[in-house]
Design a protein around this motif. Structure first.
Motif, PDB file in Angstrom:
ATOM      1  N   ASP A   1       1.088  -1.510   0.114  1.00 32.02           N
ATOM      2  CA  ASP A   1       0.058  -0.022   0.134  1.00 32.02           C
ATOM      3  C   ASP A   1       1.026   1.088   0.571  1.00 32.02           C
ATOM      4  N   LEU A   2       0.248   2.049  -0.590  1.00 29.91           N
ATOM      5  CA  LEU A   2       1.422   2.907  -1.179  1.00 29.91           C
ATOM      6  C   LEU A   2       1.012   4.398   0.019  1.00 29.91           C
ATOM      7  N   VAL A   3       0.082   4.565   0.620  1.00 27.88           N
ATOM      8  CA  VAL A   3      -0.532   6.048   1.240  1.00 27.88           C
ATOM      9  C   VAL A   3       0.315   5.368   2.807  1.00 27.88           C
ATOM     10  N   PRO A   4       0.369   4.908   3.528  1.00 24.92           N
ATOM     11  CA  PRO A   4       0.868   4.351   4.504  1.00 24.92           C
ATOM     12  C   PRO A   4       2.257   4.961   4.609  1.00 24.92           C
ATOM     13  N   ARG A   5       3.004   5.064   2.938  1.00 22.63           N
ATOM     14  CA  ARG A   5       4.053   5.364   2.932  1.00 22.63           C
ATOM     15  C   ARG A   5       4.510   6.209   2.531  1.00 22.63           C
ATOM     16  N   VAL A   6       3.728   7.619   2.107  1.00 23.66           N
ATOM     17  CA  VAL A   6       3.504   9.159   2.241  1.00 23.66           C
ATOM     18  C   VAL A   6       3.141   9.338   3.188  1.00 23.66           C
ATOM     19  N   PRO A   7       3.729  11.225   3.822  1.00 23.61           N
ATOM     20  CA  PRO A   7       4.482  11.811   3.504  1.00 23.61           C
ATOM     21  C   PRO A   7       5.483  11.085   3.494  1.00 23.61           C
ATOM     22  N   PHE A   8       6.811  11.018   2.710  1.00 29.98           N
ATOM     23  CA  PHE A   8       8.364  10.485   2.587  1.00 29.98           C
ATOM     24  C   PHE A   8       8.795  10.212   3.141  1.00 29.98           C
ATOM     25  N   ASP A   9       9.044  10.138   4.442  1.00 28.05           N
ATOM     26  CA  ASP A   9       9.958  10.095   5.596  1.00 28.05           C
ATOM     27  C   ASP A   9      11.450  10.455   5.613  1.00 28.05           C
ATOM     28  N   SER A  10      11.891  11.104   5.530  1.00 27.09           N
ATOM     29  CA  SER A  10      13.320  11.622   5.409  1.00 27.09           C
ATOM     30  C   SER A  10      13.501  12.882   6.089  1.00 27.09           C
ATOM     31  N   SER A  11      14.709  13.584   5.958  1.00 27.27           N
ATOM     32  CA  SER A  11      15.817  14.418   6.753  1.00 27.27           C
ATOM     33  C   SER A  11      14.679  15.888   6.243  1.00 27.27           C
ATOM     34  N   ASP A  12      14.516  15.473   5.216  1.00 30.40           N
ATOM     35  CA  ASP A  12      13.808  17.159   4.821  1.00 30.40           C
ATOM     36  C   ASP A  12      12.770  17.021   4.774  1.00 30.40           C
ATOM     37  N   LEU A  13      11.895  16.785   5.122  1.00 31.97           N
ATOM     38  CA  LEU A  13       9.578  16.542   5.427  1.00 31.97           C
ATOM     39  C   LEU A  13      10.005  15.803   7.271  1.00 31.97           C
ATOM     40  N   TYR A  14       8.746  17.030   7.567  1.00 33.32           N
ATOM     41  CA  TYR A  14       8.754  16.483   9.193  1.00 33.32           C
ATOM     42  C   TYR A  14       7.491  15.037   9.252  1.00 33.32           C
ATOM     43  N   PHE A  15       7.185  14.740   8.672  1.00 33.37           N
ATOM     44  CA  PHE A  15       6.299  13.741   8.212  1.00 33.37           C
ATOM     45  C   PHE A  15       6.877  12.515   9.099  1.00 33.37           C
ATOM     46  N   LYS A  16       5.923  11.705  10.471  1.00 37.75           N
ATOM     47  CA  LYS A  16       6.732  10.930  10.660  1.00 37.75           C
ATOM     48  C   LYS A  16       5.682   9.620  11.361  1.00 37.75           C
ATOM     49  N   HIS A  17       5.728   7.856  11.286  1.00 35.54           N
ATOM     50  CA  HIS A  17       5.293   7.436  11.829  1.00 35.54           C
ATOM     51  C   HIS A  17       4.731   7.376  13.683  1.00 35.54           C
ATOM     52  N   PHE A  18       4.039   6.679  14.473  1.00 35.84           N
ATOM     53  CA  PHE A  18       4.566   6.751  15.524  1.00 35.84           C
ATOM     54  C   PHE A  18       3.764   5.516  16.380  1.00 35.84           C
ATOM     55  N   GLY A  19       4.376   4.269  17.483  1.00 37.73           N
ATOM     56  CA  GLY A  19       4.148   3.331  17.726  1.00 37.73           C
ATOM     57  C   GLY A  19       4.723   2.333  16.525  1.00 37.73           C
ATOM     58  N   GLY A  20       3.595   0.910  16.198  1.00 41.60           N
ATOM     59  CA  GLY A  20       4.144   0.255  15.178  1.00 41.60           C
ATOM     60  C   GLY A  20       2.376  -0.194  14.467  1.00 41.60           C
ATOM     61  N   CYS A  21       2.722  -1.154  13.876  1.00 41.74           N
ATOM     62  CA  CYS A  21       1.392  -1.196  12.597  1.00 41.74           C
ATOM     63  C   CYS A  21       1.703  -2.775  12.640  1.00 41.74           C
ATOM     64  N   HIS A  22       0.045  -3.302  12.267  1.00 46.14           N
ATOM     65  CA  HIS A  22       0.195  -4.557  11.934  1.00 46.14           C
ATOM     66  C   HIS A  22       0.414  -5.181  10.057  1.00 46.14           C
ATOM     67  N   TYR A  23       0.846  -5.021  10.475  1.00 47.25           N
ATOM     68  CA  TYR A  23       1.256  -5.685   8.824  1.00 47.25           C
ATOM     69  C   TYR A  23       1.303  -6.861   7.718  1.00 47.25           C
ATOM     70  N   TYR A  24       0.727  -6.838   6.796  1.00 46.34           N
ATOM     71  CA  TYR A  24       0.138  -7.959   6.431  1.00 46.34           C
ATOM     72  C   TYR A  24       0.682  -8.090   5.161  1.00 46.34           C
ATOM     73  N   ASN A  25       0.685  -9.438   5.026  1.00 45.47           N
ATOM     74  CA  ASN A  25       1.517  -9.653   2.985  1.00 45.47           C
ATOM     75  C   ASN A  25       0.496  -9.827   2.048  1.00 45.47           C
ATOM     76  N   SER A  26       0.413 -10.250   1.416  1.00 42.12           N
ATOM     77  CA  SER A  26      -0.994 -10.613   0.142  1.00 42.12           C
ATOM     78  C   SER A  26      -0.967 -12.069   0.305  1.00 42.12           C
ATOM     79  N   PHE A  27      -0.624 -12.533   1.693  1.00 39.58           N
ATOM     80  CA  PHE A  27      -1.459 -13.875   2.146  1.00 39.58           C
ATOM     81  C   PHE A  27      -2.331 -13.827   2.993  1.00 39.58           C
ATOM     82  N   TYR A  28      -1.643 -12.420   3.508  1.00 40.34           N
ATOM     83  CA  TYR A  28      -2.908 -11.952   4.623  1.00 40.34           C
ATOM     84  C   TYR A  28      -1.917 -13.071   6.043  1.00 40.34           C
ATOM     85  N   LYS A  29      -0.417 -12.329   5.887  1.00 43.90           N
ATOM     86  CA  LYS A  29      -0.111 -13.182   7.280  1.00 43.90           C
ATOM     87  C   LYS A  29       0.602 -12.088   8.391  1.00 43.90           C
TER      88      LYS A  29
END
Length: 339
Positions: free
Chosen positions: A216-244
């Protein structure tokens, strides 16, 4: 020529045509750890539809009480740009009241304009937050972020909503919140905002489930870099294409664009297109994919990260994912020191 009635309970947006499921999974009962997440994603995808559709879904299909439908007037855009609805799930002596916020409509230019607006708004003591989302959540030109917003309710990403309540010191309401559930959530604020939200979530014992499906592209934007302020916090429930699924501090390939990830992403997009024809036989008729969904899978062969943001896979992962993974939330990760 007969034009479709956009106020009819039978009218569907592109999101509705992408995943036409209306009923909850009757195999997931209230005591199942997946129940609230599975209900949340069904509400999230229904929030794109009109009021008549939502009311019928809640009352006739979910057998719950429809409470209210909201449209938010945004004076920056001078239009109704965001919508939400509330419902009540009563079981015995307990009652769960849900608020579901509509995300980005695929063909709404103003929604995309808000999403790609990389400007930020500084909130004293809270941090820098994505200005586009704050505008959708009620930020006003002349009043800033008022307690009372004209024209019902402002709504945007669910994770910003507790920040609004904390900003206005609505501690009684915060203490009644069970949790926040997001699906394909983009980054909404800077590091300071993340630290502020960690404190709000932990202090009020709120569960925070941030679900990310595959590429999924959307959770990966805006980009997390030294030039931009945007960050995720905490962890995530990540699922692959086999729903694992697995609990991770951050989704893999966190900024999406990576030379090393190109071949695996497009190979996975081809697998998802192939899977759309066989999942019916693997998991049953309720997992059959529509022509609209398969059309997006074809687009995924060109832009691999777009189809994974659709509702189909997020509904599937809440139903097919291992129940044990739904017990732990990002609040648990925060208190255990995962950043």
């Amino acid at each position: 020529m007969v034009l479709p009635n956009k106020e009819s309970p039978d009218y569907l947006t592109t999101i509705g045509l992408w995943d036409i499921r209306r009923d909850l999974d009757n195999r997931i009962k209230h005591e199942d750890p997946r129940y609230t997440s599975a209900l949340a994603i069904m509400a999230a995808k229904s929030s794109y539809e009109n009021e008549a559709y939502i009311k019928e879904i809640v009352e006739k299909h979910w057998k719950m009480e429809f409470l209210e439908f909201f449209n938010c007037w945004n004076d920056y855009e001078e239009d109704y740009t965001t919508q939400a609805f509330m419902w009540s799930d009563k079981t015995g002596d307990s009652e769960l009241i849900g608020v579901s916020f509509r995300g980005t409509s695929p063909f709404n230019a103003k929604d995309w304009s808000s999403d790609v607006d990389l400007s930020w708004y500084k909130l004293p003591g809270i941090g820098k937050v994505h200005a586009g989302f704050l505008k959708a959540l009620g930020l006003q030109k002349s009043q800033g972020w008022p307690n009372d917003i004209q024209s019902d309710l402002g709504a945007a990403l669910s994770i910003v909503f507790p920040a609004v309540l904390a900003y206005h010191k609505e501690n009684d309401l915060l203490s009644k919140l069970e949790g926040v559930y997001t699906f394909g959530q983009p980054r909404v604020g800077d590091h300071e905002f993340g630290e502020y939200m960690k404190k709000v979530l932990v202090d009020h014992g709120l569960r925070y489930h941030r679900f990310v499906y595959c590429n999924d592209l959307v959770p990966r934007v805006p980009f997390d870099s030294s030039d931009l302020y945007f960050k995720h916090f905490g962890g995530c429930h990540y699922y692959n294409s086999f729903y694992k699924g697995q609990m991770l501090p951050e989704e893999p390939n966190k900024n999406y664009f990576s030379i090393l990830a190109i071949i695996p992403m497009f190979a996975n997009a081809f697998w998802e297109f192939l899977r759309s024809f066989i999942i019916y036989y693997q998991n049953g008729p309720e997992y059959s994919e529509t022509f609209t969904c398969r059309g997006w899978r074809v687009i995924g062969l060109l832009i691999a990260g777009l189809p994974p943001h659709g509702p189909q896979d997020y509904v599937n992962l809440t139903r097919l994912g291992s129940p044990e993974l739904f017990i732990t939330s990002s609040v648990d990760q925060l208190t255990n020191g995962v950043n």
